[in-house]
Design an enzyme around this catalytic site. Structure first.
Site, PDB file in Angstrom:
ATOM      1  N   ALA A   1      18.211 -22.076 -18.394  1.00 29.72           N
ATOM      2  CA  ALA A   1      19.626 -21.732 -18.246  1.00 29.72           C
ATOM      3  C   ALA A   1      20.480 -23.002 -18.180  1.00 29.72           C
ATOM      4  O   ALA A   1      20.181 -23.990 -18.829  1.00 29.72           O
ATOM      5  CB  ALA A   1      19.828 -20.816 -17.035  1.00 29.72           C
ATOM      6  N   SER A   2      21.508 -22.985 -17.358  1.00 29.85           N
ATOM      7  CA  SER A   2      22.471 -24.091 -17.396  1.00 29.85           C
ATOM      8  C   SER A   2      21.910 -25.413 -16.898  1.00 29.85           C
ATOM      9  O   SER A   2      22.500 -26.462 -17.126  1.00 29.85           O
ATOM     10  CB  SER A   2      23.700 -23.732 -16.559  1.00 29.85           C
ATOM     11  OG  SER A   2      24.312 -22.591 -17.092  1.00 29.85           O
ATOM     12  N   THR A   3      20.753 -25.402 -16.214  1.00 27.43           N
ATOM     13  CA  THR A   3      20.179 -26.668 -15.784  1.00 27.43           C
ATOM     14  C   THR A   3      19.798 -27.504 -17.005  1.00 27.43           C
ATOM     15  O   THR A   3      19.626 -28.709 -16.920  1.00 27.43           O
ATOM     16  CB  THR A   3      18.898 -26.459 -14.941  1.00 27.43           C
ATOM     17  OG1 THR A   3      17.944 -25.748 -15.733  1.00 27.43           O
ATOM     18  CG2 THR A   3      19.184 -25.667 -13.684  1.00 27.43           C
TER      19      THR A   3
END
Lengths: 630, 370
Positions: free
Chosen positions: A324-326
């Site tokens: 995801a956004s990591t």
């Protein structure tokens, strides 16, 4: 009639008559010699040797070694040995095993002691092979059996060492457990050091370091009588205790992490960015490794292996999740390094990115307006990264992802580590027989789509960012010591690679990661605390591919199993990082609200324990932002 | 290719078949007893596995019987080459137990190429000497190629390390050289050379092999280690007495005093349970088998058949002698199986096939014409 294809080499056996005679004589004499020797052993010395075999025979008895201890980095013992008292029946001392078992049952019942689940024995007894009646009996039972030894012919108590896992569930998948060596292991054994009945590591560190932990069996030559009972010892080679293992794990930190995860499914990995040391490696839900002591019962095994929550899986190294956004840190590093953007490059986010007739939404429906890199990371603007992804293309993203240690196992000191998945055009063509779509590039540029990473890989990325771009092999084992405390082997940090990203670019990203936690509007702002400056990135991974326009915050309406995974990856302190943490919570919702507090607790515990008083990096607070966004 | 000739049936060597079946039957009973206390209820008992091996062996025997032995001989070097290749594979990727690498996995079975090489060498040497007859005894340098034929597998096997099989190969070579004849002067030269080279060879031995040879001379030296085998084996044999303790009643066996009691030390089980009487009967069986083999050599129609038959007969003889001698404590402990009695598939199949070849040679003296 057979066709004769070969010329026959006739020969005259008469020529060889002499040699036949010699051959027959040699054979006859040799076999006669054997018969003579048999006569000597069996008839002349027969009675004497019969005595030796019947009254006092010499027998080699194996002495089982003690396994080494397992300790944490502060030398707190995590795994100890304890004696197990096993009830054994030796058939040739008393014939009627059924009778003996009835007696034991009656004695137990009198004192209302619990009967073992199976007090069983094979249908056909072999006269000299001991039968295990009950393993690891309690002190009360031991007392009962000992005091009634006279009524229980053939029953003896044997003492064997078994493992005691002091931290139970908290370290279960990490430390693993032991069991009796399996037939497959015996057949596959190349070293020849395993024998039937040996105890061997089955899982986790116990398995990975089995060759060091197990020690060496000793042997004792004893004289036994007809009943197989020892009369006296003739000679002894003592068993060698296995080596003790000192891990890099900090069990206090491990405990904090375990408690912070609670009963939620997920994993947490904490690394020391300065060395690659694994400080905590937690997977939840877990199991009780002490159940395996001296053989797990069938029911326990069934319920463990059929548990839909897979408590025996070590999610921290073999759980694979969309980052995801990591993942945006990786995309940002790639774009900076490729020179596609500068910190000043800005994109306009109106809440969605249009590709053909499809709309890829930003989590922020109303859009972020004009966004530059710093704010794109701080506020996790999806549209900004769709733009970067489109510019980079899938294969260039994959190149950087690999350089960040994704797509292949990192080589931690445990088996069953998974490598995750980093897609490329070729991969999709090979695997799914379909060409790559641009839309998929957009998905992976925000860490969705085919991308999969393990919690360990995620922590490793943030550790490398934290230390300025060096990859260490995640190290679980600090050293091996012999049982008398001598250091047998020491493992130092192992540098594996350097990120192909210039230090100034890493600094730009790290500042943004600091902002994501410490600046108003940052997705990890909930984590902000005075005195500690954490830099990190939240992530919220979609579990099912919901249609793009329903994406995002509507997940609350979705049933529990389809809810988003919450992720958070961070390091601290910003100025001089000592710890990097990655948290993944399955189906827990938003990264900032669900996963970040777990990391917070671990970081708090780390600094509470360390009592380090690093001043927060004040210069970043105003300086960097103004410099980055003039 | 194979035409079933009526004469193959009429002149069939029943004596040989019956002898081998009796000895194998004794072996089977013995493994039942030896494997009894070892076999767990869950796994296939060893003796059932051995039954399978005997069945496969009989199939091999049938093939070796029906195909003219000269056909085998035509491919002797090919068979030899394949066996060498298998030995190399074993070293490269083989299975190992107890520190030596002797097995390769074939499907669910493991196979020991060092058994196959014994037969391959017999075929290769027979072919060579049949082709290179010189009408007089051989000189040392004329034996260079035959020696090379044996030396290559010998070194490969020593590397495994498997001293016993290596030894058998060397003894086989000397037996066949004895048969084809060696010049007296050459013999003396070779003997002298051997004496000089012996200390050199000692250095090439692995520690455990040296240990075994040393303990042979004084078993009490190391009663806990390799001397243990010899002492226990002698106690087992001796305690059998004249009549033996009876089937499945050997306490040495049933108490598992002896490691490897179903393989190399299987004779101690037999001697303990059947006594001197049983031992003599078994020995007579082997003597009959070996003398019968020599008879086949004598009556063979051609030199090639005589050479093959002699090699096979000597292989059986030396294995019997060295194995039982080792169990009785008059020879050092080297890993050599007892033909038809030791548990082990590769040995059984290769020996049964060899017996098939013997029958083949035995029957074709009535068929082949010059």
């Amino acid at each position: 009639m057979q066709k004769i294809r070969n010329r026959l080499n006739e020969y005259e056996p008469g020529q060889l008559r002499q040699r036949f005679k010699i051959a027959v004589i040699v054979v006859s004499v040799a076999l006669a010699l054997l018969v003579l020797r048999m006569w000597h052993l069996q008839v002349i010395k027969g009675e004497e040797l019969r005595q030796r075999s019947e009254n006092n025979s010499v027998r080699l008895r194996k002495i089982k070694p003690m396994r080494g201890l397992i300790m944490d980095s502060e030398r707190r013992v995590l795994v100890d040995n304890q004696p197990s008292f096993d009830l054994v029946f030796i058939p040739n001392r008393a014939r009627d095993i059924g009778n003996v078992i009835e007696k034991i049952k009656a004695l137990y019942a009198e004192r209302s002691l619990a009967l073992p689940p199976i007090l069983s024995f094979p249908g056909r007894l072999k006269p000299f092979v001991p039968v295990l009646l009950e393993r690891n009996i309690s002190r009360e039972k031991l007392a009962v059996v000992e005091t009634h030894a006279f009524d229980l012919p053939g029953v003896v108590v044997e003492v064997t060492p078994i493992r005691k896992y002091l931290n139970g569930e908290m370290t279960a998948q990490l430390i693993g457990f032991t069991g009796e060596v399996s037939r497959e292991d015996l057949e596959r054994d190349m070293s020849g050091r395993y024998a039937a009945g040996d105890i061997t590591g089955k899982f986790g560190i116990e398995k990975f370091l089995d060759s060091h932990l197990r020690g060496r069996s000793g042997a004792e030559q004893v004289e036994v009588n007809v009943a197989g009972k020892t009369v006296r010892s003739l000679g002894k080679i003592p068993a060698t205790t296995g080596d003790n293992v000192v891990l890099t794990i900090d069990s206090a930190l491990q405990e904090t992490a375990w408690k912070a995860l609670g009963d939620r499914a997920g994993a947490l990995v904490a690394l020391d960015p300065r060395s690659g040391d694994v400080l905590a490696l937690v997977s939840s839900p877990s199991f009780n490794p002490n159940l395996f002591n001296g053989g797990i019962s069938f029911d326990d095994w069934e319920s463990l292996s059929n548990d839909p929550r897979h408590p025996m899986e070590n999610r921290s190294i073999s759980g694979q999740y969309p980052p995801a956004s990591t993942y945006k840190s990786v995309i940002a590093a790639a774009a900076l390094e490729e020179g596609l953007i500068t910190p000043e490059t800005s994109f306009f986010c109106n809440g969605a990115f249009e590709l053909g007739d499809r709309k890829f939404r930003c989590w922020q429906e109303k859009g972020h307006g004009h966004v530059k890199l710093h704010r794109a990371l701080v506020e996790s603007c999806d549209v900004y990264f769709y733009n970067l992804g489109k510019m980079l293309g899938v294969d260039r993203i994959a190149f950087y992802a690999r350089a960040f240690g994704l797509g292949a196992p990192l080589g931690v000191d445990l088996s069953r580590e998974k490598g995750g998945l980093i897609p490329t055009k070729q991969w999709k063509l090979d695997r799914l027989k379909e060409p790559w779509q641009m839309g998929e590039t957009l998905s992976i540029s925000i860490g969705q789509g085919f991308n999969l990473v393990t919690p360990l890989q995620l922590a490793n990325i943030y550790a490398a960012l934290a230390n300025g771009g060096t990859f260490y092999r995640p190290r679980l084992v600090k050293q091996l010591e012999s049982s008398d405390g001598r250091v047998v082997k020491e493992y130092g940090p192992e540098k594996q690679a350097a990120l192909p990203v210039r230090p100034e670019n890493i600094r730009i990203i790290n500042r943004a990661l600091w902002g994501a936690v410490n600046e108003r509007g940052g997705t990890g702002y909930a984590l902000k605390r005075k005195g500690e400056d954490v830099a990190g990135k939240t992530g919220t991974a979609q579990v099912v591919g919901l249609p793009q326009d329903e994406k995002g915050r509507k997940t609350k309406r979705v049933s529990a199993a389809f809810r988003d995974h919450a992720l958070f990856a961070c390091f601290a302190p910003y100025a001089n990082p000592e710890i990097a943490v990655a948290v993944i919570l399955e189906n827990a919702g938003h990264g900032g609200t669900a996963a970040a507090p777990v990391a917070r607790k671990v970081i708090d515990a780390y600094f509470a324990g360390k009592k380090t008083d690093q001043p927060p990096a004040k210069f970043v607070k105003v300086g960097s932002r103004e410099k980055l966004e003039p | 290719m194979i035409k079933l000739d009526r004469r193959l049936i009429i002149n069939f060597d029943w004596t040989l078949l019956v002898l081998v079946l009796i000895i194998s039957g004794i072996g089977l009973l013995n493994i039942y007893s030896a494997g009894f206390s070892l076999s767990d209820l869950r796994q296939t008992p060893l003796f059932l596995k051995q039954v399978q091996w005997i069945a496969i062996g009989i199939a091999g025997m049938a093939i070796a019987f029906f195909v003219d032995y000269r056909t085998f001989s035509r491919h002797a070097y090919l068979i030899y080459g394949i066996s060498i290749a298998l030995l190399v594979i074993v070293l490269a990727a083989g299975y190992s137990t107890r520190g030596s690498q002797r097995w390769i996995a074939l499907g669910g079975f493991t196979f020991q190429p060092s058994e196959l090489i014994k037969l391959a060498i017999i075929l290769a040497l027979a072919k060579y000497f049949d082709r290179h007859q010189i009408g007089r005894n051989y000189r040392l340098r004329e034996l260079f190629i035959p020696a090379l034929i044996v030396l290559i597998p010998f070194l490969l096997i020593l590397k495994q390390p498997d001293l016993g099989t290596g030894l058998i190969l060397i003894i086989l070579f000397f037996s066949i050289v004895f048969f084809v004849g060696l010049e007296w002067r050459s013999f003396l030269l070779a003997a002298a050379g051997g004496l000089i080279l012996t200390p050199l060879g000692w250095h090439l031995l692995k520690d455990y092999q040296k240990e075994r040879i040393m303990t042979f001379f004084s078993p009490e030296r190391d009663p806990l280690g390799s001397g243990y085998h010899i002492i226990q084996s002698m106690i087992a044999v001796g305690s059998g007495g004249f009549f033996g303790k009876g089937f499945m009643k050997g306490s040495q066996t049933q108490l598992k005093f002896l490691p490897e009691q179903q393989t190399d030390f299987v004779f101690s089980v037999f001697a303990e349970e059947w006594g001197f009487l049983g031992g003599v009967i078994l020995m007579v069986m082997f003597l009959l088998l070996i003398v019968w083999g020599l008879k086949i050599v004598f009556h063979s129609k051609d030199y090639l058949g005589a050479l093959i038959a002699f090699g096979i007969t000597m292989l059986i003889f030396w294995e019997v002698f060295i194995n039982i001698g080792m169990v009785l404590g008059i020879l050092p402990v080297v890993g050599i199986p007892l033909p038809f009695l030791s548990y082990g598939g590769s040995s059984m199949v290769v020996l049964m096939t060899s017996i098939g070849l013997l029958m083949n040679i035995s029957v074709r003296r009535f068929i082949l014409q010059s």
